[in-house]
Write a protein that holds these residues in place. Structure first.
Motif, PDB file in Angstrom:
ATOM      1  N   ALA A  17       0.831  -1.205   0.000  1.00 39.83           N
ATOM      2  CA  ALA A  17       0.000   0.000   0.000  1.00 39.83           C
ATOM      3  C   ALA A  17       0.869   1.261   0.000  1.00 39.83           C
ATOM      4  CB  ALA A  17      -0.918  -0.003   1.219  1.00 39.83           C
ATOM      5  N   ALA A  18       2.070   1.151   0.573  1.00 35.95           N
ATOM      6  CA  ALA A  18       2.957   2.320   0.626  1.00 35.95           C
ATOM      7  C   ALA A  18       3.484   2.702  -0.755  1.00 35.95           C
ATOM      8  CB  ALA A  18       4.130   2.044   1.560  1.00 35.95           C
ATOM      9  N   ASP A  19       3.317   1.794  -1.738  1.00 33.20           N
ATOM     10  CA  ASP A  19       3.780   2.106  -3.096  1.00 33.20           C
ATOM     11  C   ASP A  19       2.768   2.946  -3.867  1.00 33.20           C
ATOM     12  OD1 ASP A  19       6.147   0.680  -2.828  1.00 33.20           O
ATOM     13  OD2 ASP A  19       5.186  -1.209  -3.371  1.00 33.20           O
ATOM     14  N   LEU A  20       1.655   3.279  -3.231  1.00 29.69           N
ATOM     15  CA  LEU A  20       0.579   3.959  -3.955  1.00 29.69           C
ATOM     16  C   LEU A  20       1.050   5.199  -4.716  1.00 29.69           C
ATOM     17  CD1 LEU A  20      -2.366   4.355  -4.720  1.00 29.69           C
ATOM     18  CD2 LEU A  20      -2.718   5.523  -2.550  1.00 29.69           C
ATOM     19  N   ILE A  21       1.753   6.100  -4.009  1.00 31.09           N
ATOM     20  CA  ILE A  21       2.133   7.354  -4.674  1.00 31.09           C
ATOM     21  C   ILE A  21       3.109   7.115  -5.836  1.00 31.09           C
ATOM     22  CG2 ILE A  21       3.257   9.604  -4.336  1.00 31.09           C
ATOM     23  CD1 ILE A  21       1.780   9.774  -1.653  1.00 31.09           C
ATOM     24  N   GLN A  25       2.410   8.056  -9.675  1.00 30.60           N
ATOM     25  CA  GLN A  25       3.328   8.945 -10.389  1.00 30.60           C
ATOM     26  C   GLN A  25       3.744   8.337 -11.720  1.00 30.60           C
ATOM     27  OE1 GLN A  25       6.202   9.397  -7.190  1.00 30.60           O
ATOM     28  NE2 GLN A  25       5.629  11.539  -6.897  1.00 30.60           N
ATOM     29  N   ASP A  26       4.025   7.036 -11.723  1.00 29.66           N
ATOM     30  CA  ASP A  26       4.406   6.381 -12.973  1.00 29.66           C
ATOM     31  C   ASP A  26       3.256   6.410 -13.978  1.00 29.66           C
ATOM     32  OD1 ASP A  26       6.796   5.895 -11.830  1.00 29.66           O
ATOM     33  OD2 ASP A  26       6.680   3.700 -11.845  1.00 29.66           O
ATOM     34  N   ARG A  52      -9.432   6.164  -1.083  1.00 33.16           N
ATOM     35  CA  ARG A  52      -8.126   6.699  -0.657  1.00 33.16           C
ATOM     36  C   ARG A  52      -7.308   7.110  -1.889  1.00 33.16           C
ATOM     37  NH1 ARG A  52      -3.592   3.175   2.343  1.00 33.16           N
ATOM     38  NH2 ARG A  52      -1.833   4.324   1.482  1.00 33.16           N
ATOM     39  N   SER A  55      -8.512  10.389  -2.871  1.00 32.83           N
ATOM     40  CA  SER A  55      -8.090  11.446  -1.954  1.00 32.83           C
ATOM     41  C   SER A  55      -6.638  11.833  -2.240  1.00 32.83           C
ATOM     42  CB  SER A  55      -8.332  11.035  -0.493  1.00 32.83           C
ATOM     43  OG  SER A  55      -7.137  10.752   0.184  1.00 32.83           O
ATOM     44  N   VAL A  56      -5.796  10.830  -2.509  1.00 32.27           N
ATOM     45  CA  VAL A  56      -4.394  11.125  -2.841  1.00 32.27           C
ATOM     46  C   VAL A  56      -4.313  11.842  -4.191  1.00 32.27           C
ATOM     47  CG1 VAL A  56      -2.212  10.039  -3.507  1.00 32.27           C
ATOM     48  CG2 VAL A  56      -3.368   9.302  -1.434  1.00 32.27           C
ATOM     49  N   PHE A  59      -5.299  15.431  -3.856  1.00 34.69           N
ATOM     50  CA  PHE A  59      -4.541  16.246  -2.899  1.00 34.69           C
ATOM     51  C   PHE A  59      -3.272  16.796  -3.533  1.00 34.69           C
ATOM     52  CE2 PHE A  59      -1.358  16.818   0.443  1.00 34.69           C
ATOM     53  CZ  PHE A  59      -2.057  17.549   1.382  1.00 34.69           C
ATOM     54  N   TYR A  60      -2.543  15.931  -4.240  1.00 36.98           N
ATOM     55  CA  TYR A  60      -1.255  16.337  -4.795  1.00 36.98           C
ATOM     56  C   TYR A  60      -1.429  16.968  -6.165  1.00 36.98           C
ATOM     57  CZ  TYR A  60       0.802  13.556  -1.056  1.00 36.98           C
ATOM     58  OH  TYR A  60       1.168  13.063   0.158  1.00 36.98           O
ATOM     59  N   LYS A  61      -0.663  18.040  -6.378  1.00 34.58           N
ATOM     60  CA  LYS A  61      -0.858  18.816  -7.612  1.00 34.58           C
ATOM     61  C   LYS A  61      -0.391  18.115  -8.868  1.00 34.58           C
ATOM     62  CE  LYS A  61      -0.100  23.161  -5.756  1.00 34.58           C
ATOM     63  NZ  LYS A  61       0.821  23.018  -4.859  1.00 34.58           N
ATOM     64  N   MET A  62       0.531  17.147  -8.742  1.00 34.39           N
ATOM     65  CA  MET A  62       1.050  16.576  -9.983  1.00 34.39           C
ATOM     66  C   MET A  62       0.054  15.643 -10.667  1.00 34.39           C
ATOM     67  SD  MET A  62       4.067  13.739  -9.416  1.00 34.39           S
ATOM     68  CE  MET A  62       4.226  13.018 -11.038  1.00 34.39           C
ATOM     69  N   PHE A  63      -0.972  15.206  -9.918  1.00 38.33           N
ATOM     70  CA  PHE A  63      -1.921  14.260 -10.501  1.00 38.33           C
ATOM     71  C   PHE A  63      -3.080  14.975 -11.179  1.00 38.33           C
ATOM     72  CE2 PHE A  63      -0.281  11.757  -6.743  1.00 38.33           C
ATOM     73  CZ  PHE A  63       0.584  11.005  -7.509  1.00 38.33           C
TER      74      PHE A  63
END
Lengths: 151, 617
Positions: A17-21, A25-26, A52, A55-56, A59-63
């Protein structure tokens, strides 16, 4: 949906689950946005609820949840750029492309964005097109630079 | 290159490396730092490559693309070693002349060397240029010497000597002790004593611990961490290795903003090299100590520079901060003890171990030891990266290193500490810069951005700029920050739209106090600083906006009034073509008229007029 393309990305990770971001990104880097069907697969593979992921992703601008253009234009609005004409540069790009920051041109060639700081403050105002930096960018250079990237 | 099998192997390799290298080797270093890249340094490097080939010098002259060479104002920079001749504002067209004159005939190309802004005297050698003479580089020392992609270059400059030293002769406690005695404090903004942080983490219970390098340099106007990550990535890795050994961590993360693609690439490359040669991994150089590193790319959120938010981001969640305590050193990544330090802090560590804590503690002021890197930008003549001992005065930095204010304008203020800092007026130019002194005047050290302003900057606009920046970046978790910023921005907008009232200023001060007290993390707690410092030192400017509905710096658009002087206007219609709303009318070769109702005050007419017929007030 191109299962193979997504599998290549997912195979680089252990499925935690920690690999989500990094996974998102890829996908963002390769697809220029986060397609919904792909996100459903990611949710399953990483065992993370789709809520989730949204939500991620929001939240982050690159997505982005909608496709971006072929070229990313990022106009710096850091402090130094703000003081040295960054907002005017932004307007000039916006005016020439006919889109507001945060949007993509109809022909899908350019996405226009603002960025907090690109870290080239000594050459303010600065903009970045894809991976190339442009420094001391007076508004009258904008048409010439855009021409380089058209077609 | 071999994989280092033992600590002696590393030493032996360095010896042989240095013996092989000729100190008189001709080298061309083209700056590919944050300041030179946007000005075309890739093209200059390509031109050198081509010219060296054409002249048959490929084997004789070493061409490197270096990290930041400091004086960004005169990009693109090139330094020729071993003579340390600095050329500036080099274009691809200048390259054949440099190769012919300097590399082949040993002559200096006069028109490309440094010219002092005041005296006009010309200086060729780096050590004599005032911008460099006033500095004491520790972190930036290697940036204009090494090729950031070469591990050999780093080793030749004494790289990984600190790692070797701790693994041969120091216990983890001794390392912590040394860092504590050096007096090193966090360079990311907080200024917390690094050694103490390490000790807390070292003493925390648990087998698994982590260390993190915070490379999420989000403060607008600051680029020193970018320069270090791009220009000397192994220094960060070595610092982290030393930290990991001290606290007992086996795994670490470097968190880098995705807006810094080159930093990500260089760090990835350096980590790969370190792994390949046995400087990262299990049982490093058969010492029994093992440590490995991973890069976590930020995804575009300023708040992730806050340590607890950063940890959540690495864990795969949104970057919302958590209340402290517990501090990360007690319970950080996945609830385990974690040390987070900033890039510049880590880069200082190998030098402290090499040269000893006493050497480091002898630099700087009583409570702020060592040096600090500042990105000196804005209205100064010589913008760039500078590294000076703590306690250097603002005047020295801005006037001696920075060469004074552009176009002989008058100094108005310097903004330090990014959105959490404040604007410092000219009364405090002789203030020695350290953590405590900056706080005493309502600003902070922050990560080291130093943005100089002259009369063309409006302080109300600056305050509004930072508030709108933070308003965009606030994660929204706690109410004082989320709503406080919204209300403050509303009040400032009223002021710059000419609807401000005097009572607004008091209300803003009240809001500032509430946000500082009640916000969850540093972002909200310090968000008041840009407003409070400008209110304190430039209150008159706010009052002019409110009472006279005027912006003295001619920045706040809604308060500006454009008009066309019929005496000077030639009727060339240049402004008519530019005006996006068709507010300018008139016949060709006749004075034009500007309709105030339609005018959106974009200023395009003002800029396009060749005859200075468009007036603004």
């Amino acid at each position: 949906m191109d299962q193979e393309r997504l599998d290549t990305i997912l195979s680089r990770y252990e499925g935690d689950a920690a690999d989500l971001i990094p996974v998102l990104q890829d996908i963002q880097d390769q697809y220029s946005y986060l397609p919904k069907d792909e996100l459903k697969v990611v949710a399953q593979k990483l065992n993370v609820p789709l809520t989730r992921i949204f939500s991620v992703a929001t939240f982050y601008k690159m997505f982005s949840l909608i496709p971006k253009g072929r070229h990313q234009i990022r106009v710096c609005l850091g402090t130094t750029c703000h003081l040295r004409g960054g907002p005017r540069l932004m307007e000039s790009f916006s005016h020439r492309l006919g889109v507001e920051p945060g949007y993509t041109t109809k022909d899908m060639q350019f996405s226009l964005e603002t960025v907090g700081c690109l870290g080239s403050c000594a050459q303010a105002p600065v903009a970045m097109i894809d991976d190339k930096y442009f420094g001391r960018l007076a508004t009258d250079k904008v048409p010439k630079i855009l021409k380089l990237y058209k077609n | 290159m071999p994989k280092f099998e033992s600590l002696d192997h590393l030493r032996e390799y360095r010896r042989q490396l240095l013996a092989r290298r000729d100190p008189q080797q001709l080298q061309v270093l083209v700056c590919a730092g944050p300041g030179c890249l946007p000005m075309g340094s890739e093209e200059v490097a390509a031109a050198f490559k081509e010219e060296l080939q054409a002249k048959g010098l490929e084997g004789k002259v070493l061409l490197k693309e270096s990290g930041c060479q400091g004086l960004c104002a005169r990009a693109v920079r090139v330094i020729l070693r071993p003579r340390e001749i600095c050329y500036q504002q080099v274009t691809p067209e200048d390259v054949p002349e440099i190769v012919e004159a300097t590399l082949m005939n040993g002559q200096v190309v006069d028109r490309l060397i440094y010219e002092a802004p005041l005296t006009g005297s010309k200086i060729a050698h780096k050590s004599e240029i005032p911008f460099y003479r006033g500095q004491q580089p520790i972190v930036l020392r290697k940036l204009d010497v090494i090729d950031p992609e070469s591990l050999d270059d780093y080793l030749a400059m004494g790289g990984y000597r600190g790692l070797r030293k701790i693994l041969t002769e120091m216990t983890p406690e001794a390392v912590i002790d040394a860092v504590e005695r050096s007096g090193l404090r966090g360079r990311g903004g907080g200024g917390f004593p690094t050694g103490r942080k390490w000790r807390v983490c070292h003493e925390a219970e648990g087998e698994v611990k982590f260390i993190i390098c915070n490379g999420d340099e989000g403060d607008p106007g600051a680029f020193m961490d970018r320069a270090v990550m791009e220009g000397d990535p192994h220094a960060v890795i070595e610092g982290m290795l030393i930290g990991a050994y001290a606290i007992g961590a086996r795994k670490g993360y470097i968190y880098v903003r995705h807006e810094y693609p080159l930093a990500v690439k260089r760090l990835q490359l350096a980590i790969g090299q370190a792994r390949q040669f046995g400087l990262l991994g299990s049982n490093i150089m058969r010492s029994g100590f093992g440590f490995d590193l991973k890069i976590a790319r930020g995804a575009g959120a300023f708040v992730c520079g806050e340590e607890t938010a950063l940890i959540h981001s690495i864990e795969g969640f949104i970057g919302e901060p958590s209340p402290r305590p517990p501090y990360p050193a007690q319970a950080g990544l996945w609830g385990l003890p974690t040390v987070i330090n900033n890039v510049e802090t880590w880069a200082n560590v190998p030098e402290i171990i090499n040269l000893g804590p006493e050497w480091f503690a002898a630099i700087g002021t009583e409570n702020s030891k060592g040096t600090k890197v500042f990105s000196l930008v804005g209205a100064v003549n010589q913008t760039g990266l500078v590294e000076v001992p703590m306690g250097t005065t603002l005047r020295q930095i801005i006037f001696e290193l920075g060469g004074g204010i552009r176009q002989d304008h008058e100094f108005k203020a310097v903004q330090t500490g990014g959105p959490s800092g404040g604007c410092i007026p000219k009364e405090f130019l002789d203030l020695p810069v350290d953590y405590d002194s900056l706080q005493s005047v309502g600003s902070i050290m922050g990560s080291g951005g130093m943005i100089v302003m002259d009369h063309t900057s409006c302080m109300v606009d600056v305050a509004r700029y930072f508030l709108s920046f933070l308003f965009e970046e606030s994660c929204g978790k706690c109410t004082p920050c989320r709503e406080g910023l919204r209300q403050m921005l509303f009040l400032l907008d009223e002021i710059i739209h000419g609807r401000g009232e005097e009572a607004h200023l008091a209300l803003m001060e009240e809001l500032c106090a509430a946000m500082a007290d009640a916000s969850l993390c540093g972002l909200g707690q310090s968000a008041a600083n840009p407003v409070l410092s400008t209110l304190k030192y430039f209150r008159q400017e706010y009052e002019t906006h409110i009472r006279d509905k005027k912006c003295p710096a001619l920045v706040c658009r809604p308060l500006l009034k454009y008009s066309i002087d019929p005496e000077t206007c030639t009727g060339c219609l240049a402004c008519v073509r530019e005006c996006p709303v068709g507010a300018i009318t008139g016949l060709k070769k006749q004075p034009q008229e500007l309709d105030q109702e339609l005018c959106i005050k974009c200023g395009l007419c003002f800029e396009s007029c060749q005859f200075e017929a468009v007036k603004v007030e």
